[in-house]
Design an enzyme around this catalytic site. Structure first.
Site, PDB file in Angstrom:
ATOM      1  N   GLU A 129       6.915  -8.476 -19.630  1.00  0.00           N
ATOM      2  CA  GLU A 129       7.020  -8.685 -21.068  1.00  0.00           C
ATOM      3  C   GLU A 129       7.914  -7.625 -21.703  1.00  0.00           C
ATOM      4  O   GLU A 129       7.732  -6.433 -21.468  1.00  0.00           O
ATOM      5  CB  GLU A 129       5.640  -8.617 -21.722  1.00  0.00           C
ATOM      6  CG  GLU A 129       4.670  -9.672 -21.237  1.00  0.00           C
ATOM      7  CD  GLU A 129       3.281  -9.510 -21.829  1.00  0.00           C
ATOM      8  OE1 GLU A 129       2.615 -10.543 -22.017  1.00  0.00           O
ATOM      9  OE2 GLU A 129       2.855  -8.361 -22.094  1.00  0.00           O
ATOM     10  N   CYS A 130       8.848  -8.049 -22.503  1.00  0.00           N
ATOM     11  CA  CYS A 130       9.703  -7.185 -23.317  1.00  0.00           C
ATOM     12  C   CYS A 130      10.312  -6.052 -22.490  1.00  0.00           C
ATOM     13  O   CYS A 130      11.249  -6.284 -21.741  1.00  0.00           O
ATOM     14  CB  CYS A 130       8.918  -6.654 -24.519  1.00  0.00           C
ATOM     15  SG  CYS A 130       9.985  -6.118 -25.879  1.00  0.00           S
ATOM     16  N   GLY A 131       9.793  -4.829 -22.575  1.00  0.00           N
ATOM     17  CA  GLY A 131      10.348  -3.730 -21.792  1.00  0.00           C
ATOM     18  C   GLY A 131      10.316  -3.995 -20.305  1.00  0.00           C
ATOM     19  O   GLY A 131      11.232  -3.606 -19.566  1.00  0.00           O
ATOM     20  N   MET A 157      13.183  -6.283 -19.581  1.00  0.00           N
ATOM     21  CA  MET A 157      14.417  -5.495 -19.558  1.00  0.00           C
ATOM     22  C   MET A 157      14.574  -4.759 -18.226  1.00  0.00           C
ATOM     23  O   MET A 157      15.658  -4.717 -17.643  1.00  0.00           O
ATOM     24  CB  MET A 157      14.400  -4.478 -20.704  1.00  0.00           C
ATOM     25  CG  MET A 157      14.419  -5.096 -22.093  1.00  0.00           C
ATOM     26  SD  MET A 157      13.876  -3.936 -23.387  1.00  0.00           S
ATOM     27  CE  MET A 157      15.134  -2.663 -23.241  1.00  0.00           C
ATOM     28  N   SER A 184       9.488 -12.623 -20.448  1.00  0.00           N
ATOM     29  CA  SER A 184       9.795 -13.007 -21.821  1.00  0.00           C
ATOM     30  C   SER A 184       9.818 -11.768 -22.701  1.00  0.00           C
ATOM     31  O   SER A 184       9.219 -10.744 -22.364  1.00  0.00           O
ATOM     32  CB  SER A 184       8.732 -13.985 -22.337  1.00  0.00           C
ATOM     33  OG  SER A 184       8.851 -14.188 -23.732  1.00  0.00           O
TER      34      SER A 184
END
Length: 454
Positions: A326-328, A331, A424
């Site tokens: 998720e998110c970080g 990335m 995501s």
């Protein structure tokens, strides 16, 4: 069911809610009480401070992401092990969805019958403080039970504010916190710095205690006047079997909902925490990976040098370990990350993309609609969560995004999906769709059985 509790709300963001909440928790603990903390809304950072101080996990109470019956359940959970609950509000007391107070701190107070202590900024105020409190009293009625004033220059200043408020509003003033830059929590591009990054949290609390002057007995009295709860208990989910899930957890990855961890454990998962930032690797017998959000862009250089962690995570994913990012975490799984210093660093290399920072803050609630049938969601199913970042992901290969995100005025594709990876930008709250954690654990169990055979 008696559950003594109080909400610490603010007139607006930046008024000192978190500082005041920490001061109240500390004062209650010093009275020998066991305190259960909560945070209204989707915030991941404030609960870290609460948990560290209270010695108990701080749960999110979010009226948009979490079904109402689960909110009551989360509050009722405190009745068995704690003497009192302290709930930090979000933004200003009436700030909800759009221009309404729906989903606001006041909305939660109304629904749960929880009294409010309003935090106001006393800097440059005396008699005008009464007008501020009177305005909030008009909207919140008898739920507004007390006031705490921040940034007060001294006792005489406080006495002026206290008299003005109590003479004109019939709302009790419960104390003040002196103006002192040493107790102001620092910020960065996504909000407050994390609790783990303060040089000495205990020293900070000691400094805060020295400038805090509050009526603790008055707060306890207000909390005990909370409306009784009548929760409709239902199990969060029953055990489906054992799986070992490795969770990335350190200063680069610590945006998680504690309730998500609890649900996974209820399903039978053993959560093993490891730090990619410190070059720790997941256990060899890992059955699943959960890599949450945080600040990988801040720590991009250190994450790049943590080669063992990156290579082992990539190896596990390529072997088929079910992975939620998720998110970080999303990335981190890309090929490269451009850090805050503008330098490009290697990521894990699973997602065929490059991550870089922008000046635009992307923030808000999101409803996810699944375009595919994947590890977590079937085609057309939905979940709710929160998006909070300043980065963007630029794909280097063509991919079919698994999700559509609903914004107020548009739809946008998001995420990455392969056989065993779902990633995501959205931090999904598992209580918004409890099929998600169940399927994730079941996938981990299936992988575990395949691993044992091979």
């Amino acid at each position: 069911m008696k559950v003594p509790r109080v909400i610490i709300a603010g007139t607006n963001s930046g008024v000192g809610k978190t500082t005041t909440t920490l001061a109240v928790i500390s004062a209650l603990k010093n009275k020998g009480l066991k305190v259960k903390p909560y945070k209204v809304g989707p915030d991941y950072i404030d609960p870290q401070f609460h948990s560290l101080l209270a010695g108990a996990t701080s749960d999110n109470l979010d009226l948009w992401m979490i079904p109402r019956e689960r909110i009551f359940q989360l509050l009722a959970d405190a009745s068995t092990s704690f003497n009192i609950s302290v709930i930090e509000g979000v933004m200003g007391l009436l700030d909800g969805f759009g221009s309404t107070d729906e989903g606001s701190t006041l909305d939660l107070a109304r629904i749960t019958g929880t009294p409010i202590i309003l935090v106001i900024d006393g800097y440059g105020l005396s008699g005008s403080a009464a007008a501020i409190v009177k305005g909030f009293k008009d909207f919140s009625g008898d739920l507004l039970a007390g006031v705490i004033v921040t940034r007060v220059s001294g006792e005489r200043h406080y006495d002026l504010i206290k008299k003005a408020i109590e003479d004109n509003t019939n709302v009790r003033v419960l104390g003040y916190i002196e103006k002192n830059d040493e107790v102001r929590l620092e910020s960065r591009h996504l909000g407050l710095v994390q609790a783990s990054e303060l040089n000495s949290f205990s020293d900070y609390i000691e400094r805060l205690s020295k400038v805090t002057h509050i009526n603790v007995d008055g707060i306890i009295e207000i909390a005990r006047a909370s409306r009784d709860l009548d929760p409709k208990f239902s199990p969060l989910l029953s055990r489906v079997g054992y799986a070992k899930i490795a969770v990335a957890y350190d200063s680069a990855f610590d945006f998680y909902y504690e309730e998500n961890f609890r649900v996974l454990r209820n399903l039978g998962a053993e959560l093993v925490f490891f730090s990619p930032l410190n070059n720790e690797i997941p256990p060899e017998d890992t059955d699943g990976l959960y890599i949450g959000g945080g600040y990988p862009e801040v720590f991009a250089k250190k994450l790049a040098y943590a080669v063992d962690a990156r290579e082992n995570i990539a190896k596990l994913i390529k072997k088929g370990v079910p992975t939620l990012a998720e998110c970080g975490g999303y990335m981190y799984l890309t090929r490269t990350i451009v850090g805050q210093d503008g330098i490009e660093y290697p990521g894990v290399g699973i997602v065929p993309a490059k991550t870089f920072l922008t000046d635009k803050l992307i923030l808000g609630y999101r409803e996810i609609v699944s375009k595919t049938s994947n590890m977590l969601l079937r085609h057309g199913e939905t979940a709710r969560g929160h998006e909070f970042h300043r980065s963007t992901i630029q794909f280097q290969d063509k991919v079919d995004h698994p999700f559509v995100l609903k914004y107020k005025d548009r739809f946008e594709e998001d995420g990455y999906y392969s056989n065993n990876v779902v990633a995501s930008y959205v931090h999904i709250h598992f209580l918004s769709n409890i099929a998600i954690p169940k399927r994730f654990v079941e996938e981990c169990i299936r992988y575990s059985k395949k691993r044992e055979i091979s």
